[in-house]
Design a protein around this motif. Sequence first.
Motif, PDB file in Angstrom:
ATOM      1  N   UNK A 106     -13.293 -47.547 -14.996  1.00 52.20           N
ATOM      2  CA  UNK A 106     -13.776 -46.572 -14.029  1.00 52.20           C
ATOM      3  C   UNK A 106     -12.896 -46.658 -12.777  1.00 52.20           C
ATOM      4  N   UNK A 107     -12.826 -45.603 -12.027  1.00 52.99           N
ATOM      5  CA  UNK A 107     -11.970 -45.566 -10.837  1.00 52.99           C
ATOM      6  C   UNK A 107     -12.691 -46.221  -9.654  1.00 52.99           C
ATOM      7  N   UNK A 108     -12.651 -47.562  -9.612  1.00 52.11           N
ATOM      8  CA  UNK A 108     -13.369 -48.312  -8.583  1.00 52.11           C
ATOM      9  C   UNK A 108     -12.447 -49.086  -7.656  1.00 52.11           C
ATOM     10  N   UNK A 109     -11.173 -49.197  -7.975  1.00 54.05           N
ATOM     11  CA  UNK A 109     -10.269 -49.998  -7.152  1.00 54.05           C
ATOM     12  C   UNK A 109      -9.803 -49.200  -5.937  1.00 54.05           C
ATOM     13  N   UNK A 110      -9.446 -49.882  -4.844  1.00 57.34           N
ATOM     14  CA  UNK A 110      -9.062 -49.167  -3.623  1.00 57.34           C
ATOM     15  C   UNK A 110      -7.852 -48.232  -3.798  1.00 57.34           C
ATOM     16  N   UNK A 111      -6.890 -48.582  -4.619  1.00 56.39           N
ATOM     17  CA  UNK A 111      -5.705 -47.746  -4.793  1.00 56.39           C
ATOM     18  C   UNK A 111      -5.877 -46.594  -5.769  1.00 56.39           C
ATOM     19  N   UNK A 112      -7.060 -46.489  -6.376  1.00 60.99           N
ATOM     20  CA  UNK A 112      -7.274 -45.448  -7.390  1.00 60.99           C
ATOM     21  C   UNK A 112      -7.304 -44.040  -6.812  1.00 60.99           C
ATOM     22  N   UNK A 120     -12.851 -43.612  -4.726  1.00 66.67           N
ATOM     23  CA  UNK A 120     -13.268 -44.544  -5.778  1.00 66.67           C
ATOM     24  C   UNK A 120     -14.782 -44.673  -5.837  1.00 66.67           C
ATOM     25  N   UNK A 121     -15.269 -44.935  -7.037  1.00 66.24           N
ATOM     26  CA  UNK A 121     -16.706 -45.125  -7.253  1.00 66.24           C
ATOM     27  C   UNK A 121     -17.071 -46.577  -6.998  1.00 66.24           C
ATOM     28  N   UNK A 123     -19.505 -48.410  -8.990  1.00 68.07           N
ATOM     29  CA  UNK A 123     -19.908 -49.146 -10.187  1.00 68.07           C
ATOM     30  C   UNK A 123     -18.813 -49.087 -11.242  1.00 68.07           C
ATOM     31  N   UNK A 124     -18.563 -50.236 -11.886  1.00 64.76           N
ATOM     32  CA  UNK A 124     -17.543 -50.273 -12.927  1.00 64.76           C
ATOM     33  C   UNK A 124     -18.065 -49.741 -14.256  1.00 64.76           C
ATOM     34  N   UNK A 125     -19.389 -49.621 -14.403  1.00 68.34           N
ATOM     35  CA  UNK A 125     -19.956 -49.172 -15.677  1.00 68.34           C
ATOM     36  C   UNK A 125     -20.638 -47.816 -15.601  1.00 68.34           C
ATOM     37  N   UNK A 126     -20.734 -47.219 -14.426  1.00 64.23           N
ATOM     38  CA  UNK A 126     -21.428 -45.950 -14.275  1.00 64.23           C
ATOM     39  C   UNK A 126     -20.456 -44.905 -13.725  1.00 64.23           C
ATOM     40  N   UNK A 127     -20.012 -44.003 -14.602  1.00 64.86           N
ATOM     41  CA  UNK A 127     -19.064 -42.966 -14.201  1.00 64.86           C
ATOM     42  C   UNK A 127     -19.831 -41.744 -13.706  1.00 64.86           C
ATOM     43  N   UNK A 128     -19.715 -41.471 -12.418  1.00 59.86           N
ATOM     44  CA  UNK A 128     -20.422 -40.330 -11.825  1.00 59.86           C
ATOM     45  C   UNK A 128     -19.506 -39.126 -11.602  1.00 59.86           C
ATOM     46  N   UNK A 129     -18.213 -39.350 -11.379  1.00 63.19           N
ATOM     47  CA  UNK A 129     -17.324 -38.244 -11.030  1.00 63.19           C
ATOM     48  C   UNK A 129     -16.490 -37.721 -12.205  1.00 63.19           C
ATOM     49  N   UNK A 130     -16.664 -38.255 -13.396  1.00 61.65           N
ATOM     50  CA  UNK A 130     -15.941 -37.764 -14.567  1.00 61.65           C
ATOM     51  C   UNK A 130     -14.465 -38.091 -14.566  1.00 61.65           C
ATOM     52  N   UNK A 131     -14.087 -39.216 -13.956  1.00 62.66           N
ATOM     53  CA  UNK A 131     -12.685 -39.639 -13.904  1.00 62.66           C
ATOM     54  C   UNK A 131     -12.587 -41.076 -14.392  1.00 62.66           C
ATOM     55  N   UNK A 132     -11.697 -41.315 -15.341  1.00 58.48           N
ATOM     56  CA  UNK A 132     -11.424 -42.668 -15.829  1.00 58.48           C
ATOM     57  C   UNK A 132      -9.927 -42.940 -15.727  1.00 58.48           C
TER      58      UNK A 132
END
Length: 179
Positions: A106-112, A120-121, A123-132
């Motif tokens: 999931x896109x959770x890292x600061x540079x994503x 960035x989101x 949660x590492x396991x909950x995709x809310x914005x539809x981006x991986x």
Amino acid sequence: MLNQRGMALPLTLMIVMALMSLTMALMTYAAFEPVIARNLTDNTQARFAAEAGIERAFDTLRTTGNWDALLTGATAGNPAVVLLPSQQIGGGGAARNGTFIVTVRNDTLPGDAAITGVAPEGSVTDDQNGVLIVRATGTEKNAGTAQKVLEAAIRRVTPTPLPYPGALTFPGNEAEVRF
């Protein structure tokens, strides 16, 4: 007039030495050429394997309804999970062209945000914005020493109908609408 007898032999030896050193330099260069070509071939095969991994990941994500199920097992310490384990590309037997491994996170890292264009989101396991974020590591087939890593952001887009017929938006003289 100076006596020039005996100059032919030393002059000939100097010319032969110059030609011999030039020949040795060219032979040394020719010995490195196959190594350079092999490295280029191996790196190209590794890149093709990584590109095949990205394409396979795209197909997998396209047909997966719930991306959260793919992120099961991700943790804050290790946000990436294996989407496609090591797979070979190419034909059977000796015709294989390399292998790839694909991870997804999931896109959770600061540079994503630089990759995805969205914040960035959390949660590492909950995709809310539809981006991986998909990462494919390709390895070439020969010695397995050349590796290429490709990283791509894949966004789920839900198609929305246009508010007007598509033919009406075509520019030019040939865009006719007949009822």
